[in-house]
Design a protein around this motif. Structure first.
Motif, short mmCIF file in Angstrom:
data_model
loop_
_atom_site.label_atom_id
_atom_site.label_comp_id
_atom_site.label_asym_id
_atom_site.label_seq_id
_atom_site.Cartn_x
_atom_site.Cartn_y
_atom_site.Cartn_z
N UNK A 1 5.05 -0.25 15.88
CA UNK A 1 5.92 -1.32 16.38
C UNK A 1 6.99 -0.81 17.34
N UNK A 2 7.48 0.42 17.12
CA UNK A 2 8.66 0.86 17.87
C UNK A 2 8.46 2.09 18.74
N UNK A 3 7.39 2.84 18.56
CA UNK A 3 7.24 4.07 19.37
C UNK A 3 6.01 4.05 20.27
N UNK A 4 5.00 3.29 19.92
CA UNK A 4 3.79 3.27 20.71
C UNK A 4 2.89 4.47 20.48
N UNK A 5 3.26 5.37 19.56
CA UNK A 5 2.41 6.52 19.26
C UNK A 5 1.14 6.11 18.53
N UNK A 6 1.19 4.94 17.88
CA UNK A 6 0.01 4.34 17.25
C UNK A 6 -0.17 2.97 17.88
N UNK A 7 -1.40 2.63 18.26
CA UNK A 7 -1.62 1.32 18.88
C UNK A 7 -1.16 0.21 17.94
N UNK A 8 -0.51 -0.80 18.50
CA UNK A 8 0.09 -1.84 17.65
C UNK A 8 -0.95 -2.56 16.79
N UNK A 9 -2.17 -2.74 17.31
CA UNK A 9 -3.19 -3.43 16.51
C UNK A 9 -3.72 -2.56 15.38
N UNK A 10 -3.78 -1.26 15.60
CA UNK A 10 -4.17 -0.37 14.51
C UNK A 10 -3.08 -0.35 13.44
N UNK A 11 -1.84 -0.38 13.88
CA UNK A 11 -0.74 -0.46 12.92
C UNK A 11 -0.80 -1.74 12.12
N UNK A 12 -1.10 -2.85 12.79
CA UNK A 12 -1.23 -4.14 12.10
C UNK A 12 -2.37 -4.10 11.09
#
Length: 409
Positions: free
Chosen positions: A273-284
């Motif tokens: 959500x805040x760094x972009x180091x992990x794709x937001x959809x993978x985080x979701x």
């Protein structure tokens, strides 16, 4: 919701159970407010961005903490309680020998209308309309066994997670999967101007946001809420909340698994959500799988601690009994603070100050709820919903009421 049947020997356990469930609902309301206030206070947060005016270490610490510990956890906990309450309403209809389906259809229709008004006038992030739809699904699925209800919840959650993985794959191929609420800073600024304007401008902005997020709600939030409600349905049918102390071993296991796996998934989600180091959809996707575990760990911890903190139980049970009135009240108060309905402080309050305001609002609601319930059986909006449900005028005061019942969801 109405209390389940008990004999004279179990009246103490019955009272304790009702207090614990209402207190858990009050606890959930606090968590929901701490998350929602950022979206009510800022067009940037509604667009998935940090407010540019607040970039201090403390500001970012609050953002990270709320995302890590609270976001996507407490609405699931509240959804679980919605499903649990559904089983109590079924039980009540059987005991009263009343036709459940027409009564419940009137209830979800009332909930939907209240939700539409809330979304248009106060907060397009309203969840009551979603609950109305989930209520219809529960009505259709009410004969599911606890085992099958849990299995369906797992399947729904898994499919949702796979959906986000699919979106991440589309993004990796270069296809446009931009956010649905706004498209950058310019749109967030435009949203802020509308929210700080006249009542007409505020309503128009809410309608614009609703038109953008309705598909997202249908495809993603609705199934997630239904999955949590199905777990509540299973727990209600099994009677597991009748005496939480009888399930200490299971609650302890939920804590270990929930905090370990849940916090791990929440950490990855927060980075996405805040760094972009992990794709937001993978985080979701990961959060969809792990957030229910963290929510369960919170509930297990709360239920284990509550018998040792009776004063806290009493304080939280009051707003929990008036959950619908207080949920709408939170949006109304925030609207008066942050939009043109009142002080128009949109994007002028820092994240730490938002948290302090949320705590102040909830403290006021605890006090108000306790005072109100000294002379009334139901909260103001609960009274209206109960009128629509039973199609007759319920007693407003304690003196006019029949035998004690537990609170409505």
């Amino acid at each position: 919701m109405t209390a389940q049947r008990t004999d004279g020997a179990t009246q103490g356990a019955r009272a304790s159970r009702i207090t614990s469930v209402d207190a858990l609902r009050g606890f959930s309301l606090l968590g929901i407010l701490l998350v929602n206030i950022a979206f009510l206070a800022s067009g940037f947060r509604m667009a998935g961005m940090a407010e540019p005016a607040f970039q201090s270490t403390l500001d970012w610490g609050v953002r990270w903490s709320v995302t890590l510990l609270l976001e996507n956890k407490f609405y699931l906990l509240f959804s679980f309680l919605f499903g649990y309450s559904f089983t109590l309403q079924l039980d009540s209809a059987v005991r009263r020998r009343m036709p459940f389906t027409p009564m419940f259809l009137r209830r979800v229709a009332g909930l939907f209308l209240i939700g539409i008004a809330h979304a248009v006038l106060l907060f397009p992030g309203d969840i009551l309309t979603t609950y109305a739809g989930v209520g219809l699904a529960l009505l259709l699925l009410r004969k599911l066994s606890p085992k099958n209800a849990i299995m369906l919840a797992v399947v729904l959650t898994s499919l949702l997670a796979l959906g986000f993985v699919f979106l991440a794959g589309l993004a990796a191929l270069g296809l446009d999967t931009a956010g649905t609420v706004s498209h950058g800073v310019a749109e967030a600024i435009k949203s802020d101007r509308s929210l700080a304007g006249s009542a007409g401008q505020i309503v128009s902005e809410h309608l614009r946001k609703l038109s953008l997020i309705v598909l997202l709600r249908l495809l993603f939030q609705g199934p997630a809420v239904l999955a949590a409600a199905l777990i509540g349905l299973a727990v209600g049918k099994l009677g597991l909340l009748r005496d939480p102390s009888a399930h200490t071993k299971a609650l302890r296991r939920l804590q270990w698994v929930g905090f370990t796996v849940g916090l791990g998934g929440a950490a990855v989600y927060t980075m996405s959500a805040w760094t972009g180091t992990v794709h937001k959809f993978l985080g979701e996707a990961l959060d969809l799988v792990t957030a229910p575990l963290l929510a369960a760990a919170y509930a297990a911890t709360f239920l284990r601690l509550l018998p040792h903190m009776p004063r806290l139980a009493g304080l939280l049970a009051a707003p929990g009994r008036m959950a619908l009135s207080n949920y709408l009240g939170q949006s109304l108060i925030c609207g008066l603070i942050f939009t043109g309905y009142g002080m128009a402080l949109v994007d002028r309050v820092s994240p730490p100050s938002e948290v302090l305001i949320a705590l102040g609002i909830f403290t006021a609601q605890v006090t108000y709820s306790r005072l109100w319930l000294r002379g009334h059986r139901y909260g103001p909006v609960e009274w209206v919903l109960r009128y629509l449900t039973y199609w007759n005028r319920p007693g407003r005061t304690l003196e006019a009421a029949p035998a004690p019942q537990a609170a409505q969801p």
